[in-house]
Design a protein around this motif. Structure first.
Motif, short mmCIF file in Angstrom:
data_model
loop_
_atom_site.label_atom_id
_atom_site.label_comp_id
_atom_site.label_asym_id
_atom_site.label_seq_id
_atom_site.Cartn_x
_atom_site.Cartn_y
_atom_site.Cartn_z
N ASP A 179 -12.31 -26.31 2.34
CA ASP A 179 -11.94 -24.97 1.90
C ASP A 179 -10.71 -24.98 0.99
O ASP A 179 -10.76 -24.50 -0.13
CB ASP A 179 -11.67 -24.07 3.11
CG ASP A 179 -12.92 -23.81 3.93
OD1 ASP A 179 -13.93 -23.41 3.33
OD2 ASP A 179 -12.89 -24.02 5.14
N ASN A 180 -9.62 -25.49 1.49
CA ASN A 180 -8.36 -25.48 0.74
C ASN A 180 -7.69 -26.84 0.85
O ASN A 180 -6.66 -27.00 1.52
CB ASN A 180 -7.44 -24.39 1.30
CG ASN A 180 -8.10 -23.03 1.32
OD1 ASN A 180 -8.58 -22.57 2.35
ND2 ASN A 180 -8.16 -22.38 0.18
N PRO A 181 -8.27 -27.84 0.19
CA PRO A 181 -7.70 -29.19 0.30
C PRO A 181 -6.36 -29.28 -0.41
O PRO A 181 -6.24 -28.88 -1.57
CB PRO A 181 -8.77 -30.06 -0.37
CG PRO A 181 -9.44 -29.15 -1.34
CD PRO A 181 -9.43 -27.79 -0.69
N ASN A 182 -5.37 -29.81 0.27
CA ASN A 182 -4.03 -29.93 -0.30
C ASN A 182 -3.69 -31.39 -0.56
O ASN A 182 -4.22 -32.00 -1.46
CB ASN A 182 -3.01 -29.25 0.62
CG ASN A 182 -3.10 -27.74 0.55
OD1 ASN A 182 -3.40 -27.18 -0.50
ND2 ASN A 182 -2.85 -27.07 1.65
N GLY A 183 -2.80 -31.97 0.26
CA GLY A 183 -2.33 -33.32 0.01
C GLY A 183 -3.41 -34.36 0.18
O GLY A 183 -4.36 -34.20 0.95
N ILE A 184 -3.25 -35.47 -0.55
CA ILE A 184 -4.22 -36.55 -0.50
C ILE A 184 -3.47 -37.87 -0.59
O ILE A 184 -2.43 -37.96 -1.25
CB ILE A 184 -5.26 -36.42 -1.64
CG1 ILE A 184 -6.37 -37.47 -1.52
CG2 ILE A 184 -4.60 -36.48 -3.00
CD1 ILE A 184 -7.50 -37.24 -2.50
N ALA A 185 -3.96 -38.89 0.12
CA ALA A 185 -3.31 -40.21 0.11
C ALA A 185 -4.37 -41.28 0.33
O ALA A 185 -5.43 -41.02 0.91
CB ALA A 185 -2.23 -40.28 1.19
N LEU A 186 -4.07 -42.50 -0.11
CA LEU A 186 -4.95 -43.65 0.07
C LEU A 186 -4.23 -44.70 0.89
O LEU A 186 -3.04 -44.95 0.72
CB LEU A 186 -5.34 -44.25 -1.29
CG LEU A 186 -5.98 -43.33 -2.32
CD1 LEU A 186 -6.25 -44.08 -3.62
CD2 LEU A 186 -7.27 -42.70 -1.79
N ARG A 187 -4.99 -45.32 1.80
CA ARG A 187 -4.41 -46.39 2.61
C ARG A 187 -5.53 -47.19 3.26
O ARG A 187 -6.45 -46.61 3.87
CB ARG A 187 -3.48 -45.81 3.70
CG ARG A 187 -2.82 -46.84 4.59
CD ARG A 187 -1.86 -47.72 3.81
NE ARG A 187 -1.20 -48.70 4.66
CZ ARG A 187 -0.56 -49.76 4.18
NH1 ARG A 187 -0.45 -49.94 2.88
NH2 ARG A 187 0.01 -50.62 5.00
N ASN A 188 -5.47 -48.52 3.13
CA ASN A 188 -6.42 -49.41 3.80
C ASN A 188 -7.87 -49.05 3.51
O ASN A 188 -8.70 -48.93 4.42
CB ASN A 188 -6.17 -49.40 5.32
CG ASN A 188 -4.80 -49.93 5.69
OD1 ASN A 188 -4.21 -50.71 4.95
ND2 ASN A 188 -4.29 -49.49 6.83
N ASP A 189 -8.18 -48.84 2.24
CA ASP A 189 -9.54 -48.49 1.82
C ASP A 189 -10.03 -47.20 2.45
O ASP A 189 -11.23 -46.99 2.64
CB ASP A 189 -10.52 -49.62 2.15
CG ASP A 189 -10.23 -50.88 1.35
OD1 ASP A 189 -9.79 -50.74 0.19
OD2 ASP A 189 -10.42 -51.98 1.88
#
Length: 1480
Positions: free
Chosen positions: A505-515
């Motif tokens: 619905d309202n995606p905010n923060g995003i991060a990548l880690r360990n695939d």
């Protein structure tokens, strides 16, 4: 490093002849532009100490050290001088926000001040060093006073209407008074009695509070007899209180219990602000907790209210308190974050800082996104209030704007450290000529400020967070609004892939880690709870984490730790990766935004740079990593276009310039024979610009363009587009059109506002500026030819094209005879032909240069909306379209019509620079030159194949044209069209879905027939397994229920893996109750056992009744088992906001206000979302009363309640599609509400009626959640609407469907009434669903009834045996186990008269596929082909061995998912157990 600016203002005057004695009892007054001293011991004599001030508000003194300080809110600074006026003043603190109040700690030589703009309280040394922010997130702090001995500070806050206190180091903040205040202004503290005094400018009184003793204030002076104007300043000597009346220019004194006394009103400014007292009896104490502190603090010591001092480190630096508690050091492990509401970038040490509080690194308006460059030690961040991307060193120095041109709302940014490149999201609303529009994109730019590039501007709506995987070559971003989701692209924006959109619905923060990919979803626009989720990088294996969440926003992950911010929890959390636990590491922060973990030591391993030494970079291009390699891009504002190899950037030889509000786009025509036209922004301006006219001077390679907002013409070299443009001419009004005379080196332009045509030489010599003609109506487009200037005038009643001889322009201009024009926007000359494009009528007109021989280019009519700019080369026309947000190109010979640019805001002028088209081509027939290339041409009677190169024979291909081309009036369902296979042949032809001669007849295609094109052909029958679902006049056929389209054919829906067929008995008999009819469904009946039938509706249909029982010779509840269509629910939201006016003013104008309000919303495109209208005047109501939180009489506002709504698509068969549609509708409603809220909150909604102005109040907006409902004729069931079936009507009183009464029928669904039978006819039962059930009455009817009943009873009694075939579905442990009671198949089929009906139920579709096998006369073609592997029965001779083998195979298939069958059809387990029934 401390920010410190020392400046001496030349405007200050030191008044040497009227010095104030240092030891005099003096009242110091901030007198707007002066600081004056009033000698209270000598007849209140006034002396000017400093003058030449911009706007002095607060004043403070250190009596013993002869120090004088004052704040200047205009200069945004605090100045330091001396009480005697002999010291030249210095701005010891600058670049502040709004310094409202100051207070002096004369013991430790610190100055404290409040900042109303930033909502902070700060402290610094007298010289401005060691500045530290003590408190933030305050509402509107005004005045401040100190008790430096006990280490307490007190302040007033006009935003929260409170009196508050805290220790002087910022600890232990608390509210002392929160009632009875409105405008609390200055506050003073009497250290002897430990009593606070403050003045309220609105209530006109002075109150006091004995600190630490009482919690209830006491009014000590009523000042209402003095004035009803605002009271501001307050000072105290002994038991006398002095106060200023702000805009009456007077100063008074009052002793509690006595009447006020005027001190002076002479010689004061129009506005008198703060007061301070200089007297030997005040500031007598000389020590506090910091005086003898040991060890001493390395930077700053602050009294902490505990008779001691606490050491602290300055803000706007990178220092944090070390573990020893008194020295400051550089933190190695820290978290950077944006405090959105406070507009601060802060650093939180993770090294165990004993202070525990964050350090302010930079102050701005509203920081949202940030990232950190560990090598450069620079923070990059966005400010959405200032529409900027800024940068600041980690130590707080060199805070500056990094990027502002073309910046809207930047919610996300990410650094590519390897290539020193910044990626950022960018979107906004733009308001143009009373209309609004939305744009969104993702861009990148080198950290040098060069090589800016838009990489994504399609299928993007409201991008928020962004993250990079540079080595893999991927970019990930979250997107709100119309299509919320998480998207992955290559780093150049190509190969878009939606990773997540289900349940998003309202995606905010995003991060990548360990695939893994992690994201936060606040779900603020849905009832779902907030989530933190993760998945594989391709979106698979999605899972949720159980962390404390309310409105999560920013996210970062480092090693095994997650950091995230949460608005409603007003904090930042630190959690162990995936599992928790979580702890708050930053608390009490309003609107925490982006977070970024960082370390001081930069890693040396940045990965392999695949772009090193690339030919792309060497040619001025941008090399980016993409999966498996690199790709080359050409920067915006460079004029460069990728070559045909896509490896380097070149200057195009053939190009088009297009003005588009804030941009000028360049479109390359090189290699255009391939049909690909690369498009780049050539010029990018600021958010408030509006570029309309543009021209190109090829001899000097200069672009000229006009900004209608400023009336300025600018120019820039095409070889240096990124440079700052030169201002060519200023002084225009609205310059809509420009043209260049190359031979004379002159620029001509039209001015709509000044109603003129003017010119000036191309080199900007203003002395050559000349007025050609004035007094025009509304001049717009302009062009030059052979000593004439041609221009258009637009507007109702006076639209025309005019011409003026430049060699005798005193002669009145000619009006060309071009007939009825509405909005002639574009104008061009090619050869001896004049072309005009009319944005109002949507046509292109061609004539000779005198306006004669006019013809309309027919095939273009109706193919574009509100065209504006026009360029012509040979037979090729290029024009822009406002409403289509696109640029089109067409060749009048080939008649190809193509869109060469799209996703624009509002394209206006187009300028073509082309050396000509190709002279040879690769076509089967012929070709036509176009800019930079060619287009193939087909001979008469031929038409292009799909490759647009090969010509093939055609027959029935038509193109709609002007009605006047046909000799007869066309039928209402026909159009006048030209036969493209025989150009010049015009006829009336029936539209798609109709057939006939086009003049007298055009009838609808019959049921199960279609026609998919405009033409003379007849309707065709639908192919096998397709139908029109009972509708006529259709242009397509749809697959029958149970079939799906695949490769152009309808095939049966495939079964899911592991699903089985359930066999059950179904015997066709005439039971006591007669036949039970199933409509839009199928029946499974158990007549022999329970006289009961179960109704199974087809996909997309539903019924409120599933079970039908035969009781007393009647089917109950009815003998019509009816399923009706399902449709999605309609959605609506109620928006509420306030209009600032009185009800008395507006009540008589309410209807007009409603009309103007609805028109205003329409004009700014706020009532449409994705092409759907969501609001109208009929859905808006007005009422008196307040709808906001501000202090305002409810009679002074009118509340607007507006309903926005979206109607669902009519019918959707699939449940999942229906859910997706409802989510889409909810997203669209939320997007519409958000746009209206933004429009109101930024002050853009102003209603003008009969000369009165009614503005909407910003921040008064509120909105409800989405409400779901069904339209009349439908019954709400769960999340869907079920139509009342045929044979029934909708009762709105009970919201139910009721059967049509006797003597009525209804053949349609979702109806509100039933149709009466014709005269002399009636129905024999309720619920009739077709007219044929109305039968004629007979005189013999009554006498025949007993006979009929007797006959029926007799027949029933004569039936001895009802033959029922039993198909036994049996579970076996092995395929060899014999079937009990049936060792040979012939036993089953002994009786030749035996009739067997087999119902095959497919559980994956919940439909009954029926196939009947009869021993003698079975029609085997009725058996679905894919069922042949279950049952192949020889029509005449069924062999036992064959039957047993096939039965065994079927049984194995049945056993795979028997449990699923039971669940799907709610069947008892015994249904599939072995059983046999014998009937004698």
């Amino acid at each position: 490093m401390t920010r410190l600016t020392l400046r001496v203002s030349a405007l200050f005057i030191i008044v040497l002849n009227s010095l104030v004695a240092v030891n005099a009892q003096t009242l110091l007054v901030a007198n707007t532009t002066t600081i004056i001293g009033i000698d209270l011991s000598v007849n209140n004599n006034k002396r000017t100490i400093y003058s030449g001030i911009q706007r002095a508000v607060a004043v403070g003194v250190d009596y013993a050290d002869n120090e004088l300080f004052w704040s200047d809110v205009e200069e945004r600074a605090i100045y330091r001088g001396s009480i005697d006026g002999q010291v030249a003043p210095i701005a010891n603190l600058s670049d502040l926000g709004r310094p409202n109040g100051i207070a002096i700690d004369w013991i430790t030589n610190h100055i404290y001040w409040t900042d109303g703009l930033y909502g902070t309280i700060d402290v610094a040394d007298y010289n401005g060093d060691n500045r530290r922010t003590l408190l933030y997130s305050l509402s509107n702090p005004r005045s401040i006073t100190l008790d430096p001995v006990d280490g307490i500070m007190f302040w007033t806050d006009q935003g929260s209407n409170t009196i508050e206190s805290a220790n002087m180091d910022g600890s232990n903040p608390q509210s002392l008074v929160n009632t009875g205040l409105y405008w609390p202004n200055e506050i003073v503290y009497d250290s002897q009695s430990k009593t606070l005094y403050w003045i309220d400018g609105y209530y006109h009184n002075i109150k006091s509070l004995e600190y630490g003793v009482s919690t209830t204030p006491t009014e000590v002076a009523d000042l209402s007899t003095v004035s009803t104007d605002i009271m501001f300043g307050l000072g105290m000597i002994g038991n006398s209180l002095y106060f200023s009346v702000w805009n009456v220019s007077s100063i008074w004194s009052v002793i509690p219990g006595y009447d006020p006394v005027l001190v002076t009103s002479d010689g004061l400014a129009d506005e008198v602000f703060g007061l301070a007292v200089s007297d030997a009896s005040i500031q007598t104490e000389t020590s506090n907790g910091c005086t003898n502190r040991s060890p001493s603090c390395s930077h700053i010591c602050l009294p902490d209210g505990l008779n001691s001092g606490s050491c602290a480190c300055p803000s706007f630096d990178e220092l944090t308190l070390s573990s020893d508690g008194y020295s400051c050091e550089l933190s190695d492990d820290f978290l950077l974050y944006c405090a959105g509401n406070d507009g601060q970038i802060r650093m939180k040490s993770l090294d165990g800082d004993p202070d525990g509080r964050s350090i302010v690194i930079d102050q701005t308006a509203r920081c949202v996104a940030l990232d950190y460059h560990p090598v450069q030690k620079v923070i990059y961040y966005s400010d959405v209030a200032l529409a900027q991307i800024r940068k600041v060193n980690l130590d707080g120095s060199d805070s500056e704007v990094f990027l502002q041109k073309g910046i809207g709302i930047v919610d996300g940014l990410a650094l590519d450290i390897l290539h020193n490149r910044l990626y950022f999201t960018n979107w906004n609303m733009v308001f143009i000529s009373n209309t609004s529009d939305h744009w969104a994109r993702i861009e990148m730019i080198d950290l040098s400020g060069n090589n800016r590039k838009r990489i994504i501007d399609e299928d993007i709506y409201r991008p928020r967070a962004i993250i990079l995987d540079v080595q893999a070559g991927y970019l990930y971003y979250t997107d709100w609004d119309v299509q919320p989701g998480i998207v992955r692209t290559d780093l150049d924006g190509k190969n878009r892939m939606v990773i997540q959109n289900t349940g998003v619905d309202n995606p905010n923060g995003i991060a990548l880690r360990n695939d893994k990919m992690y994201w936060l979803d606040s779900h603020v626009d849905s009832p779902s709870p907030p989530t933190m989720e993760y998945s594989n990088l391709d979106g698979t294996n999605k899972a949720s984490l159980q962390f404390p969440l309310k409105v999560p926003f920013g996210l970062d992950i480092i090693r095994n730790t997650q950091f995230y911010s949460d608005w409603n929890n007003t904090c930042i959390y630190k959690c162990t990766l995936d599992t928790g636990p979580c702890e708050k590491i930053v608390d009490d922060i309003i609107d925490p935004m982006g977070v970024k973990h960082a370390t001081r030591t930069a890693s040396n391993n940045l990965g392999m740079d695949r772009c090193a030494g690339s030919i792309c970079s060497n040619s001025g291009g941008i090399c980016v990593h993409v999966p498996g390699g690199t790709r080359c891009l050409c920067p915006d504002q460079s004029g460069l276009i990728l070559d045909s190899t896509a490896t380097q950037c070149l200057v195009p030889n053939n190009f088009l310039l297009v003005a588009d509000v804030t941009d000028i786009q360049i479109i390359s025509f090189d290699s255009s024979s391939q049909g690909v036209y690369p498009q780049e922004p050539a010029i990018q301006r600021y958010q408030d610009d509006n570029i309309v006219a543009v021209v190109y001077d090829p001899s000097n390679e200069m672009i000229y363009y006009s900004n209608v907002h400023t009336g300025v013409i600018s120019r820039v070299s095409i070889q240096a587009l990124a440079d700052k443009p030169d201002e060519f001419y200023r002084g225009g009004g609205v310059i809509d059109g420009m043209a260049i005379d190359e031979s004379q080196q002159l620029l001509y332009w039209t001015d709509y506002e000044l109603k003129t045509i003017e010119r000036m030489n191309l080199f900007g010599d203003t002395s050559t500026h000349e007025l050609i003609i004035s007094g025009l109506d509304s001049p717009r487009a302009i062009t030059l030819h052979n000593g004439y200037v041609y221009w258009t005038e637009w507007g109702i009643g006076y639209s025309k094209v005019q011409r003026l001889n430049l060699f005798g322009y005193s002669i009145p201009p000619d009006i060309l005879p071009l007939g009825n024009l509405e909005i002639p926007n574009g104008l061009a000359i090619e050869g001896d032909k004049l072309y005009v494009i009319d944005g109002g009528r949507g046509i292109v007109i061609k004539s000779d240069l005198n306006g004669y021989g006019k013809e309309t280019i027919d095939y273009l009519t109706g193919r574009f909306n509100h065209a504006y700019g026009l360029a012509v080369m040979g037979n090729t026309l290029i024009f822009s379209s406002w409403e289509d947000k696109a640029v089109f190109m067409t060749n009048t010979v080939t008649r190809r019509f193509e869109k060469i640019a799209e996703n624009m805001l509002r394209p206006t002028a187009v300028v073509l620079h082309a050396t000509g088209g190709a002279t040879s081509c690769n076509c089967t027939d012929d070709c036509e030159p176009i800019p930079g290339g060619y287009q193939c041409v087909c001979s008469i009677g031929m038409i292009f194949d799909d490759d647009m190169r090969t010509c093939v024979t055609c027959s029935d291909v038509w193109d709609v044209t002007d009605d006047t081309k046909c000799s007869s009036d066309c039928h209402g369902n026909a159009d006048c069209a030209e036969n493209l296979c025989s150009l010049g042949n015009y006829n009336c032809v029936c539209r798609a879905g109709y057939q006939g001669d086009g003049v007298s007849t055009c009838t609808k295609c019959g049921v199960d027939h279609f026609k998919d094109h405009l033409g003379t052909a007849d309707c065709e029958a639908c192919p096998e397994h397709l139908s029109t679902s009972g509708q006529d006049g259709q242009t397509t056929c749809n697959c029958d229920p149970g079939y799906v389209m695949e490769n152009g054919f309808c095939i049966e829906e495939a079964e899911d893996q592991g699903q089985s067929i359930t066999c059950e008995f179904a015997v066709k008999v005439n039971a006591d109750c007669g036949d039970l009819n199933a409509i839009n469904g199928a029946l499974s009946c158990d007549i022999a056992v329970s006289s009961q039938c179960i109704l199974h509706c087809y996909d997309g249909y539903a019924s409120s009744t599933e079970t039908y029982n035969c009781v007393n010779r009647q089917w109950r509840p009815t003998d019509q088992a009816r399923c009706s269509r399902i449709r999605g629910q309609n959605g609506q939201k109620t928006l509420t906001f306030s209009i600032l006016t009185t009800c008395q003013n507006i009540e008589t104008l309410w209807d007009d206000v409603l009309k103007v309000l609805a028109s205003n919303l329409d004009k700014h495109n706020l009532c449409h979302i994705q092409g759907k209208r969501v609001c109208s005047k009929n859905n808006i109501t007005l009422r008196c009363g307040n709808n906001n939180r501000n202090k305002r009489d409810t009679d002074n506002v009118v509340t607007v309640e507006m309903v926005i709504e979206i109607t669902s698509e009519e019918y959707i068969l699939d449940d999942e599609e229906r859910e997706i549609q409802q989510q889409q509708m909810e997203n669209e409603l939320n997007a519409a509400a958000n746009r209206i809220e933004e429009f109101i909150n930024n002050g853009s909604l102003v209603i003008e009626v009969d000369g009165q102005t009614f503005p909407a109040e910003p921040e008064s907006f509120s909105v409800t959640e989405v409400e779901w409902y069904c339209m009349d004729g439908y019954i709400q069931s769960s999340s869907q609407c079920n139509a009342c079936p045929s044979g029934a009507m909708y009762n709105p009183d009970t919201n139910t469907c009721i059967d049509c009464p006797f003597d009525t029928y209804q053949s349609k669904e979702a109806q509100l009434e039933c149709t009466p039978c014709e005269d002399n006819t009636h129905t024999v039962h309720e619920g009739s669903f077709k007219q044929s059930q109305c039968v004629a009455a007979s005189s013999e009817e009554d006498s025949q009834t007993p006979i009929i009943i007797g006959a029926v009873v007799g027949i029933v009694l004569l039936i001895v045996v009802v033959v029922v075939t039993v198909l036994v579905c049996r579970r076996r442990k092995s395929s060899q186990e014999p079937i009990p009671g049936t060792s040979h198949a012939s036993n089953i089929y002994e009786d030749d008269d035996f009739e067997l009906k087999l119902n095959l139920k497919r559980t994956n579709t919940a439909k009954l596929h029926k196939a009947m096998f009869e021993h003698e006369d079975t029609d085997y073609s009725a058996i679905p082909e894919k069922d042949s592997n279950y049952m192949e029965l020889n029509k005449k001779d069924i062999q036992t061995s064959e039957y047993e083998a096939l039965h065994t195979q079927s049984q194995l298939e049945l056993e795979k998912d028997d449990e699923q069958n039971l669940k799907t059809f709610n069947l008892p387990r015994e249904t599939t157990e072995e059983h046999a029934v014998e009937i004698e």
